[in-house]
Scaffold this motif. Structure first.
Motif, PDB file in Angstrom:
ATOM      1  N   LEU A 365       0.748  -1.200   0.051  1.00 53.76           N
ATOM      2  CA  LEU A 365       0.011  -0.039  -0.106  1.00 53.76           C
ATOM      3  C   LEU A 365       0.916   1.139  -0.062  1.00 53.76           C
ATOM      4  N   ASP A 366       0.681   2.158  -0.910  1.00 52.43           N
ATOM      5  CA  ASP A 366       1.309   3.560  -0.919  1.00 52.43           C
ATOM      6  C   ASP A 366       0.126   4.538  -0.835  1.00 52.43           C
ATOM      7  N   ILE A 367       0.267   5.470  -0.251  1.00 48.60           N
ATOM      8  CA  ILE A 367      -0.770   6.701   0.143  1.00 48.60           C
ATOM      9  C   ILE A 367      -0.700   7.694  -1.474  1.00 48.60           C
ATOM     10  N   PRO A 368      -1.632   7.661  -1.892  1.00 52.63           N
ATOM     11  CA  PRO A 368      -1.385   8.759  -3.207  1.00 52.63           C
ATOM     12  C   PRO A 368      -1.708  10.294  -2.639  1.00 52.63           C
ATOM     13  N   GLU A 369      -1.510  10.869  -3.638  1.00 55.76           N
ATOM     14  CA  GLU A 369      -1.546  12.566  -3.457  1.00 55.76           C
ATOM     15  C   GLU A 369      -3.157  12.611  -3.676  1.00 55.76           C
ATOM     16  N   TYR A 370      -3.631  13.576  -2.709  1.00 56.75           N
ATOM     17  CA  TYR A 370      -5.145  13.809  -2.787  1.00 56.75           C
ATOM     18  C   TYR A 370      -5.334  15.464  -3.024  1.00 56.75           C
ATOM     19  N   LEU A 490       0.188   4.949 -14.199  1.00 60.23           N
ATOM     20  CA  LEU A 490      -0.402   4.169 -14.875  1.00 60.23           C
ATOM     21  C   LEU A 490       0.589   2.932 -14.458  1.00 60.23           C
ATOM     22  N   SER A 491       1.822   3.067 -14.227  1.00 58.97           N
ATOM     23  CA  SER A 491       2.655   1.992 -13.649  1.00 58.97           C
ATOM     24  C   SER A 491       2.960   1.735 -12.342  1.00 58.97           C
ATOM     25  N   ASP A 492       2.197   2.519 -11.636  1.00 59.50           N
ATOM     26  CA  ASP A 492       2.348   2.576 -10.024  1.00 59.50           C
ATOM     27  C   ASP A 492       2.298   0.870  -9.667  1.00 59.50           C
ATOM     28  N   GLU A 493       3.447   0.309  -9.218  1.00 62.37           N
ATOM     29  CA  GLU A 493       3.400  -1.031  -8.624  1.00 62.37           C
ATOM     30  C   GLU A 493       2.432  -1.321  -7.597  1.00 62.37           C
ATOM     31  N   ALA A 494       2.267  -0.392  -6.674  1.00 58.58           N
ATOM     32  CA  ALA A 494       1.630  -0.531  -5.487  1.00 58.58           C
ATOM     33  C   ALA A 494       0.233  -0.767  -5.879  1.00 58.58           C
ATOM     34  N   LEU A 495      -0.153   0.003  -6.854  1.00 56.82           N
ATOM     35  CA  LEU A 495      -1.912  -0.093  -7.434  1.00 56.82           C
ATOM     36  C   LEU A 495      -1.800  -1.390  -8.247  1.00 56.82           C
ATOM     37  N   LEU A 496      -0.938  -1.876  -9.077  1.00 57.32           N
ATOM     38  CA  LEU A 496      -1.185  -2.907  -9.697  1.00 57.32           C
ATOM     39  C   LEU A 496      -1.301  -4.137  -8.883  1.00 57.32           C
ATOM     40  N   LYS A 497      -0.386  -4.108  -7.724  1.00 58.09           N
ATOM     41  CA  LYS A 497      -0.514  -5.377  -6.876  1.00 58.09           C
ATOM     42  C   LYS A 497      -1.801  -5.578  -6.167  1.00 58.09           C
ATOM     43  N   ILE A 498      -2.459  -4.475  -5.670  1.00 58.39           N
ATOM     44  CA  ILE A 498      -3.649  -4.630  -4.855  1.00 58.39           C
ATOM     45  C   ILE A 498      -4.822  -4.860  -5.935  1.00 58.39           C
ATOM     46  N   ARG A 499      -4.669  -4.371  -7.259  1.00 58.96           N
ATOM     47  CA  ARG A 499      -5.530  -4.704  -8.198  1.00 58.96           C
ATOM     48  C   ARG A 499      -5.717  -6.024  -8.235  1.00 58.96           C
ATOM     49  N   ASN A 500      -4.615  -6.758  -8.347  1.00 56.56           N
ATOM     50  CA  ASN A 500      -4.670  -8.383  -8.830  1.00 56.56           C
ATOM     51  C   ASN A 500      -4.890  -9.246  -7.596  1.00 56.56           C
ATOM     52  N   ARG A 501      -5.063  -8.552  -6.272  1.00 53.57           N
ATOM     53  CA  ARG A 501      -5.605  -9.722  -5.100  1.00 53.57           C
ATOM     54  C   ARG A 501      -6.891 -10.294  -5.376  1.00 53.57           C
ATOM     55  N   ASN A 502      -6.867 -11.464  -5.131  1.00 53.51           N
ATOM     56  CA  ASN A 502      -7.964 -12.325  -5.580  1.00 53.51           C
ATOM     57  C   ASN A 502      -8.401 -13.108  -4.370  1.00 53.51           C
ATOM     58  N   SER A 510     -12.030   4.195  -6.228  1.00 54.02           N
ATOM     59  CA  SER A 510     -11.663   4.674  -7.384  1.00 54.02           C
ATOM     60  C   SER A 510      -9.882   5.023  -7.373  1.00 54.02           C
ATOM     61  N   ASP A 511      -9.484   5.020  -6.056  1.00 51.24           N
ATOM     62  CA  ASP A 511      -7.957   5.144  -5.829  1.00 51.24           C
ATOM     63  C   ASP A 511      -7.403   4.158  -6.614  1.00 51.24           C
ATOM     64  N   LEU A 512      -7.800   2.994  -7.011  1.00 57.48           N
ATOM     65  CA  LEU A 512      -7.045   1.915  -7.688  1.00 57.48           C
ATOM     66  C   LEU A 512      -6.853   2.432  -8.827  1.00 57.48           C
ATOM     67  N   SER A 513      -7.591   3.536  -9.541  1.00 58.09           N
ATOM     68  CA  SER A 513      -7.405   3.957 -10.796  1.00 58.09           C
ATOM     69  C   SER A 513      -6.632   5.441 -10.909  1.00 58.09           C
ATOM     70  N   SER A 514      -6.615   5.839  -9.676  1.00 58.27           N
ATOM     71  CA  SER A 514      -6.094   7.326  -9.384  1.00 58.27           C
ATOM     72  C   SER A 514      -6.919   8.400 -10.199  1.00 58.27           C
ATOM     73  N   TYR A 515      -8.302   8.074 -10.261  1.00 55.81           N
ATOM     74  CA  TYR A 515      -9.062   8.869 -11.063  1.00 55.81           C
ATOM     75  C   TYR A 515     -10.483   8.611 -10.477  1.00 55.81           C
ATOM     76  N   SER A 516     -11.047   9.665  -9.921  1.00 58.51           N
ATOM     77  CA  SER A 516     -12.112   9.782  -8.735  1.00 58.51           C
ATOM     78  C   SER A 516     -13.309  10.035  -9.668  1.00 58.51           C
ATOM     79  N   VAL A 517     -13.798   8.937 -10.292  1.00 62.37           N
ATOM     80  CA  VAL A 517     -15.160   9.228 -10.996  1.00 62.37           C
ATOM     81  C   VAL A 517     -16.000   7.958 -10.545  1.00 62.37           C
ATOM     82  N   PHE A 518     -17.309   8.027 -10.742  1.00 64.42           N
ATOM     83  CA  PHE A 518     -18.287   6.875 -10.354  1.00 64.42           C
ATOM     84  C   PHE A 518     -17.850   5.684 -11.062  1.00 64.42           C
TER      85      PHE A 518
END
Length: 539
Positions: A365-370, A490-502, A510-518
């Motif tokens: 986990l890495d805290i993004p900029e808000y 787009l290449s943030d390793e922290a985001l890619l890792k937690i996206r792929n947890r199963n 929406s933080d998993l996209s770094s893009y806060s839309v519905f």
């Protein structure tokens, strides 16, 4: 970083008209009642500092636990219930419907204190289209229900002291060249057969020809491509601040182009007086959510219908057997309850998850900029007079302003005559300093300073006379309004890792996209739900 004195100077410099209006208003002693809502404070900071931890008074076990009642959490709930997985408990968190779908209600009027519209979904937004079809908004013939589409006039821009239709100040050679490019990019596919710019962003092409744009800011790319028109650059900066909370100098060039090229149609939007709360409340109803549910006497929770509790997670501990223990703080009673779940969907912002998960480094986990936001609702007992008899639009923007304009809550109400009362919702994405510095300024600012920031565009449009129409102002301070798609997202390793947890602890926000839309939030919520159900990923 701006000092407090500099911050006061900044607010004063929003315009001579604004300053004069404020002074005149104070002199006449006609200051409207102002409510300030600093969402999640002080509890959020107590949580951050670990001061909400107290031993659990009770312990429970459950099947599926969802943390967070925003679009991702409610989307997961809706999808699970739709597929007959209803043994689900939802811990709401600090705010009903989360940041983007929060709203206020006042004497029969509703208005957003979060986001206010949903763009027409592209074909890649499968889950959004399915949801809208369930609600009857997307009809069987592929059209959208008329009452959910924004009513005309949709938007106007105050440019050179005159209102012009739409938000691009004027067409020139640069704007024509830019939008010709966007027209081509809307139909462009990468070497992997996927759209270069898609929503959800996880379904976009990984073709490096275009992904390399993520190494530049949008401003750097525009300069590289020879775009110099002040009007176009202002418009693009406005759009980025509106969707990302930061401007062209801060966001990735890929994100800047994605804003325009990811959707096939930009002709109109879906909107409601209460904004995206309309969708969130529908998700609750369609999931059959039991609200106000009480903790049972037995320690095993069995639910025939999903239920919600007014509680916030303060500790998450993965167990050796794959289950997850969560400490929940009852927001009403202040007591702590421990719940052990077979499946846990963390639908909270990553900054919150990173603070409360035991050993967060194991998840990368890495805290993004808000980006910080100010959303302000001006309740009016009468309508102000419009300049040159221009017609009030749903979305009203001031060229060159630091604000993002204001939307009109009653625009969607079809009446023979205009209603007597309305609410104007003013938006401001504050990027005059670093997000951290702005957050500190917003926390320290007085009510008067916040009101000055909130009213900047309204005072520019209507002058000091605007205050005669105001009954009440409700200001919502969102210090961590949305994560920012900065270069490299787009290449943030922290985001890619937690996206792929199963399994076990799943993430959905929406933080998993770094893009806060519905659309992005719903996608990650449904993807987490599909993992709970044992279904595959959407391709």
């Amino acid at each position: 970083m701006l000092t407090r004195r500099q911050f006061l100077s900044y607010t004063a410099a929003l315009g001579a008209a604004s300053a004069f209006s404020w002074q005149t208003y104070q002199y006449l002693n006609r200051k409207p009642p102002v409510s300030i809502n600093r969402v999640g404070l002080p509890l959020g900071h107590l949580l951050r500092d670990g001061k909400l931890l107290s031993p659990p008074t009770r312990r429970y076990e459950c099947n599926t636990l969802i943390l967070g009642g925003g679009a991702a959490g409610l989307g997961a709930l809706w999808y699970l219930a739709k597929h007959n997985h209803r043994d689900v408990l939802l811990a709401e968190g600090f705010e009903r419907n989360g940041n983007n779908a929060a709203y206020i209600s006042s004497d029969g009027l509703k208005a957003p204190s979060g986001a206010h519209y949903l763009a027409l979904p592209s074909k890649e937004s499968v889950y959004v289209r399915e949801m809208l079809a369930d609600f009857g908004i997307l009809q069987s013939d592929g059209s959208f229900r008329e009452t959910d589409l924004v009513y005309a006039p949709e938007s106007r821009l105050l440019y050179q002291d005159k209102w012009v239709e739409h938000l691009l100040p004027k067409e020139d050679a640069d704007s024509k060249r830019f939008f010709d490019l966007i027209g081509r990019l809307k139909q462009a596919y990468g070497n992997d057969g996927k759209k270069i710019f898609a929503i959800p962003i996880a379904l976009s092409s990984v073709d490096e020809t275009w992904r390399k744009l993520d190494h530049l800011t949008f401003k750097q790319w525009l300069e590289q491509e020879g775009y110099h028109s002040p009007e176009l650059l202002w418009y693009l900066d406005y759009c980025c601040r509106d969707d990302y909370g930061q401007g062209i100098a801060q966001v990735s060039a890929f994100a800047g182009l994605h804003y325009f090229a990811a959707r096939n149609s930009a002709e109109t939007v879906l909107t409601w007086p209460e904004g995206l709360a309309h969708l969130s409340e529908n998700l609750r109803r369609h999931a059959g959510l039991q609200e106000g549910w009480q903790w049972p006497s037995e320690n095993r929770i069995y639910l025939e219908k999903p239920a919600s509790v007014n509680a916030s997670a303060v500790k998450i501990k993965p167990l050796s057997d794959g289950r997850i223990e969560v400490w929940l703080r009852d927001n009403a009673k202040g007591e702590t309850v421990a719940v052990t779940a077979q499946h846990l969907i963390s639908a909270m912002p990553l900054m919150v998850a990173a603070r409360i998960i035991e050993s967060p480094e194991q998840f990368g986990l890495d805290i993004p900029e808000y980006a910080p936001w100010l959303i302000s609702n001006f309740e009016l007992h009468s309508f102000p007079k419009e300049k040159n008899n221009s017609e009030l639009a749903w979305d009203n923007v001031v060229y060159g302003s630091q604000g993002l304009g204001y939307v009109v809550a009653t625009n969607q109400l079809i009446r023979v005559a205009r209603p007597e009362r309305t609410i104007f919702t003013a938006y401001a994405a504050l990027n005059h300093d670093t997000p951290q510095a702005v957050r500190r300024q917003l926390l320290e600012a007085s009510d008067e300073e916040l009101l000055r920031l909130a009213a900047q565009d309204l005072l520019t449009v209507y002058g000091e006379g605007f205050w005669r129409h105001v009954s009440h102002v409700d200001i919502t301070v969102r210090g961590h309004g949305m994560s920012v798609p900065k270069p490299g997202y787009l290449s943030d390793e922290a985001l890619l890792k937690i996206r792929n947890r199963n399994a076990g602890l799943l993430f959905a926000h929406s933080d998993l996209s770094s893009y806060s839309v519905f659309e992005e939030a719903l996608y990650w919520g449904v993807e987490a739900a599909r993992k709970v159900l044992g279904k595959g990923q959407l391709e």
